[in-house]
Design a protein around this motif. Structure first.
Motif, PDB file in Angstrom:
ATOM      1  N   ILE A   1       0.420  -1.581   0.554  1.00  0.00           N
ATOM      2  CA  ILE A   1      -0.042   0.272   0.114  1.00  0.00           C
ATOM      3  C   ILE A   1       0.691   1.325  -0.213  1.00  0.00           C
ATOM      4  O   ILE A   1       1.849   2.005   0.567  1.00  0.00           O
ATOM      5  CB  ILE A   1      -0.765  -0.046   1.659  1.00  0.00           C
ATOM      6  CG1 ILE A   1      -2.009  -1.324   1.138  1.00  0.00           C
ATOM      7  CG2 ILE A   1      -1.674   1.634   1.246  1.00  0.00           C
ATOM      8  CD1 ILE A   1      -3.125  -1.284   2.398  1.00  0.00           C
ATOM      9  N   ASN A   2       0.235   2.536  -0.307  1.00  0.00           N
ATOM     10  CA  ASN A   2       1.339   3.403  -1.006  1.00  0.00           C
ATOM     11  C   ASN A   2       0.868   4.081   0.039  1.00  0.00           C
ATOM     12  O   ASN A   2       1.136   4.657   1.198  1.00  0.00           O
ATOM     13  CB  ASN A   2       0.811   4.078  -2.095  1.00  0.00           C
ATOM     14  CG  ASN A   2       1.871   5.026  -2.614  1.00  0.00           C
ATOM     15  OD1 ASN A   2       2.588   5.373  -1.682  1.00  0.00           O
ATOM     16  ND2 ASN A   2       2.137   6.567  -3.737  1.00  0.00           N
ATOM     17  N   PHE A   3      -0.673   5.010   0.324  1.00  0.00           N
ATOM     18  CA  PHE A   3      -1.597   5.262   1.347  1.00  0.00           C
ATOM     19  C   PHE A   3      -3.006   5.083   1.151  1.00  0.00           C
ATOM     20  O   PHE A   3      -3.532   4.219   0.448  1.00  0.00           O
ATOM     21  CB  PHE A   3      -1.067   6.765   0.950  1.00  0.00           C
ATOM     22  CG  PHE A   3      -1.801   7.077  -0.317  1.00  0.00           C
ATOM     23  CD1 PHE A   3      -3.472   7.302  -0.937  1.00  0.00           C
ATOM     24  CD2 PHE A   3      -1.206   7.332  -1.567  1.00  0.00           C
ATOM     25  CE1 PHE A   3      -3.650   8.032  -1.778  1.00  0.00           C
ATOM     26  CE2 PHE A   3      -1.743   7.880  -2.430  1.00  0.00           C
ATOM     27  CZ  PHE A   3      -3.111   8.040  -2.776  1.00  0.00           C
ATOM     28  N   ILE A   4      -3.464   5.292   2.332  1.00  0.00           N
ATOM     29  CA  ILE A   4      -5.080   5.324   2.276  1.00  0.00           C
ATOM     30  C   ILE A   4      -5.701   6.909   2.529  1.00  0.00           C
ATOM     31  O   ILE A   4      -4.831   7.414   3.538  1.00  0.00           O
ATOM     32  CB  ILE A   4      -5.396   4.608   3.966  1.00  0.00           C
ATOM     33  CG1 ILE A   4      -4.769   2.973   2.878  1.00  0.00           C
ATOM     34  CG2 ILE A   4      -6.837   4.494   3.059  1.00  0.00           C
ATOM     35  CD1 ILE A   4      -5.234   2.160   3.976  1.00  0.00           C
ATOM     36  N   SER A   5      -6.666   6.891   1.662  1.00  0.00           N
ATOM     37  CA  SER A   5      -7.159   8.363   2.477  1.00  0.00           C
ATOM     38  C   SER A   5      -9.200   7.454   1.786  1.00  0.00           C
ATOM     39  O   SER A   5      -9.485   7.199   1.591  1.00  0.00           O
ATOM     40  CB  SER A   5      -6.760   9.014   1.029  1.00  0.00           C
ATOM     41  OG  SER A   5      -5.698   9.996   0.578  1.00  0.00           O
ATOM     42  N   LEU A   6      -9.682   8.998   3.234  1.00  0.00           N
ATOM     43  CA  LEU A   6     -10.991   9.001   3.341  1.00  0.00           C
ATOM     44  C   LEU A   6     -11.103  10.131   2.916  1.00  0.00           C
ATOM     45  O   LEU A   6     -10.743  11.036   3.204  1.00  0.00           O
ATOM     46  CB  LEU A   6     -11.457   8.306   5.079  1.00  0.00           C
ATOM     47  CG  LEU A   6     -11.701   7.116   4.721  1.00  0.00           C
ATOM     48  CD1 LEU A   6     -10.464   6.378   4.801  1.00  0.00           C
ATOM     49  CD2 LEU A   6     -11.736   6.517   6.321  1.00  0.00           C
ATOM     50  N   PHE A   7     -12.495  10.125   2.525  1.00  0.00           N
ATOM     51  CA  PHE A   7     -13.384  11.828   1.595  1.00  0.00           C
ATOM     52  C   PHE A   7     -14.426  11.487   2.518  1.00  0.00           C
ATOM     53  O   PHE A   7     -15.599  10.009   2.548  1.00  0.00           O
ATOM     54  CB  PHE A   7     -13.058  11.423   0.160  1.00  0.00           C
ATOM     55  CG  PHE A   7     -11.745  11.425  -0.483  1.00  0.00           C
ATOM     56  CD1 PHE A   7     -11.140  12.378  -0.453  1.00  0.00           C
ATOM     57  CD2 PHE A   7     -11.615  10.395  -1.194  1.00  0.00           C
ATOM     58  CE1 PHE A   7      -9.648  12.292  -0.917  1.00  0.00           C
ATOM     59  CE2 PHE A   7      -9.876  10.404  -1.166  1.00  0.00           C
ATOM     60  CZ  PHE A   7      -9.085  11.249  -1.687  1.00  0.00           C
ATOM     61  N   SER A   8     -15.091  12.968   2.537  1.00  0.00           N
ATOM     62  CA  SER A   8     -16.726  13.419   3.395  1.00  0.00           C
ATOM     63  C   SER A   8     -17.580  13.735   2.051  1.00  0.00           C
ATOM     64  O   SER A   8     -17.851  13.497   1.933  1.00  0.00           O
ATOM     65  CB  SER A   8     -16.113  14.353   3.982  1.00  0.00           C
ATOM     66  OG  SER A   8     -16.152  15.798   2.717  1.00  0.00           O
ATOM     67  N   SER A   9     -17.055  12.803   0.784  1.00  0.00           N
ATOM     68  CA  SER A   9     -18.708  12.964   0.367  1.00  0.00           C
ATOM     69  C   SER A   9     -17.772  12.052  -0.904  1.00  0.00           C
ATOM     70  O   SER A   9     -16.516  11.670  -1.136  1.00  0.00           O
ATOM     71  CB  SER A   9     -18.221  14.546  -0.412  1.00  0.00           C
ATOM     72  OG  SER A   9     -16.856  14.869  -1.184  1.00  0.00           O
ATOM     73  N   LYS A  10     -18.712  12.010  -1.728  1.00  0.00           N
ATOM     74  CA  LYS A  10     -18.573  10.695  -3.184  1.00  0.00           C
ATOM     75  C   LYS A  10     -16.981  10.490  -3.810  1.00  0.00           C
ATOM     76  O   LYS A  10     -17.095  10.083  -4.279  1.00  0.00           O
ATOM     77  CB  LYS A  10     -20.129  10.760  -3.597  1.00  0.00           C
ATOM     78  CG  LYS A  10     -19.783   9.659  -5.013  1.00  0.00           C
ATOM     79  CD  LYS A  10     -21.370   9.617  -6.161  1.00  0.00           C
ATOM     80  CE  LYS A  10     -20.946   9.202  -7.533  1.00  0.00           C
ATOM     81  NZ  LYS A  10     -22.158   9.154  -8.622  1.00  0.00           N
ATOM     82  N   TYR A  11     -16.746  12.236  -3.910  1.00  0.00           N
ATOM     83  CA  TYR A  11     -15.929  12.121  -4.750  1.00  0.00           C
ATOM     84  C   TYR A  11     -14.437  12.732  -3.993  1.00  0.00           C
ATOM     85  O   TYR A  11     -14.987  13.626  -3.511  1.00  0.00           O
ATOM     86  CB  TYR A  11     -16.168  13.944  -5.632  1.00  0.00           C
ATOM     87  CG  TYR A  11     -17.691  13.705  -6.404  1.00  0.00           C
ATOM     88  CD1 TYR A  11     -16.976  12.739  -7.290  1.00  0.00           C
ATOM     89  CD2 TYR A  11     -18.638  14.101  -6.195  1.00  0.00           C
ATOM     90  CE1 TYR A  11     -18.472  11.980  -8.500  1.00  0.00           C
ATOM     91  CE2 TYR A  11     -19.654  13.679  -6.604  1.00  0.00           C
ATOM     92  CZ  TYR A  11     -19.571  12.879  -8.395  1.00  0.00           C
ATOM     93  OH  TYR A  11     -20.466  12.890  -9.501  1.00  0.00           O
ATOM     94  N   PRO A  12     -13.381  11.907  -4.569  1.00  0.00           N
ATOM     95  CA  PRO A  12     -12.449  12.354  -3.646  1.00  0.00           C
ATOM     96  C   PRO A  12     -11.580  13.675  -4.276  1.00  0.00           C
ATOM     97  O   PRO A  12     -10.784  13.953  -4.915  1.00  0.00           O
ATOM     98  CB  PRO A  12     -11.416  11.397  -4.240  1.00  0.00           C
ATOM     99  CG  PRO A  12     -11.878  10.570  -5.790  1.00  0.00           C
ATOM    100  CD  PRO A  12     -13.415  11.107  -5.950  1.00  0.00           C
ATOM    101  N   GLN A  13     -11.795  14.568  -3.247  1.00  0.00           N
ATOM    102  CA  GLN A  13     -11.761  16.035  -2.598  1.00  0.00           C
ATOM    103  C   GLN A  13     -11.137  16.199  -2.347  1.00  0.00           C
ATOM    104  O   GLN A  13     -10.067  17.335  -2.349  1.00  0.00           O
ATOM    105  CB  GLN A  13     -12.939  16.504  -4.071  1.00  0.00           C
ATOM    106  CG  GLN A  13     -13.094  16.947  -4.792  1.00  0.00           C
ATOM    107  CD  GLN A  13     -14.946  17.251  -5.094  1.00  0.00           C
ATOM    108  OE1 GLN A  13     -16.046  17.836  -4.072  1.00  0.00           O
ATOM    109  NE2 GLN A  13     -15.485  17.433  -6.466  1.00  0.00           N
TER     110      GLN A  13
END
Length: 348
Positions: free
Chosen positions: A138-150
């Motif tokens: 794994i390089n990284f994990i990101s969680l986003f607060s909307s459907k779109y990764p913004q």
């Protein structure tokens, strides 16, 4: 009035920064765990990723970016626990990506509420591990607060790489001096996986037996440029390993364009044979050096047709920029008739 507006704007920005909001980044994911079973190259494996949230949150999108030698995810099956049912995307989700393209995405049409007490587990079954006995993960994990990764909601930037071992039969055939304990540092280096596409001639670093004398060392980026070191090079030292491990800082492979740093050329002291793929010209082109002048004397220049595609190869002995450009020559007959027409002179 202008001064008042500036003060008001600064005050508003300060309030926004102080207010809690779902769009602001929070601390790293908690209780992170990553496992691969079995940890053997070329084998079918199960990848398990688990973590918790640092606080109760609304989540719209999870992005897991992979690193190292990429697995084959074409037959992988994904299951998730600790989260409501969502939509999964496995593999290359960005068609324009050219490097580290494989990822795992899980998202919802509308954000879902997840408690920090939930243990989230993402399981990938039927993953074919890389054929290369190197690092993957794994390089990284990101969680986003909307459907779109913004906007990041929670972010974990650490690498989580696991060393894959060769199949047992392969290890039994290897001399003791070439097992993991006796590996040369160059065998641990990872370069861009695009150099290992099918039919590529790139030298496999993990298969180098005598790093002090590597013959015909090759870097082959299909569709762009192939580079062959025409004399044996020494890859056993720390500085040599640095050049290869940081290849993007010292070489650029592009369509009809190649750059190599003078430092690398001066260190290895070996001529390079460059082969440019899929030329758009049916005649011999020119070679523009450093975007300044056309090379007049070119060593071992060869234009060949391979699989119905023109390829141009030649040898260089110094660093710099090398660009393939069309050879445009204007031939003017000695006898010319000038015809005057509407006060303009036209050559025929």
């Amino acid at each position: 009035m202008e001064k008042f507006l500036k003060i008001t704007l600064i005050f508003i920005l300060a309030l926004v920064c102080l207010l809690p909001g779902q769009g602001r980044a929070v601390s790293s994911l908690s209780d992170f765990s990553f496992q691969i079973q079995p940890q053997t190259s070329s084998s079918l494996a199960t990848w398990t990723i688990s973590f918790g949230l640092p606080q109760d949150s609304l989540i719209g999108h999870i992005l897991i970016s992979l690193a190292g030698y990429s697995p084959d995810l074409s037959q992988a099956r994904l299951t998730v626990s600790g989260l409501p049912q969502g939509v999964a995307i496995i593999g290359k989700s960005n068609p324009n990506c050219v490097s580290n393209c494989d990822d795992i995405r899980y998202y919802w049409p509308e954000p879902v509420s997840v408690s920090k007490r939930e243990k989230i587990a993402i399981t990938l079954a039927n993953v074919k591990n890389s054929d290369v006995a190197g690092q993957t993960g794994i390089n990284f994990i990101s969680l986003f607060s909307s459907k779109y990764p913004q906007t990041d909601l929670a972010f974990n930037a650490s690498d989580y790489l696991i060393q894959l071992s060769p199949p047992e039969k392969y290890e039994e055939l290897m001399p003791e001096t070439l097992t993991n304990e006796g590996q040369n540092p160059i065998q641990e280096v990872l370069i861009n996986e695009l150099f290992y596409q099918q039919d590529s001639k790139t030298t496999k670093l993990n298969e180098i037996r005598d790093a002090s004398r590597v013959e015909n060392f090759t870097l082959d980026l299909l569709g762009k440029v192939k580079v062959v070191f025409k004399e044996p090079i020494d890859l056993s030292g720390e500085e040599a390993v640095h050049f290869i491990a940081n290849l993007a800082d010292y070489m650029t492979f592009n369509y009809l364009y190649f750059w190599v740093d003078y430092q690398l050329m001066n260190f290895f002291k070996a001529p390079l044979e460059l082969t440019f793929y899929d030329l758009p010209y049916v005649w011999e082109p020119d070679i523009l050096k450093d975007d300044l002048f056309i090379l007049e004397k070119i060593e071992n220049l060869n234009l060949a047709i391979v699989d119905d595609q023109p390829r141009l190869s030649f040898i260089i002995r110094e660093g710099g920029f090398y660009r393939i450009v069309p050879n445009l020559k204007l031939y003017i007959p000695e006898n010319q008739e000038r015809v005057k027409f509407e006060n303009r002179t036209k050559m025929i």
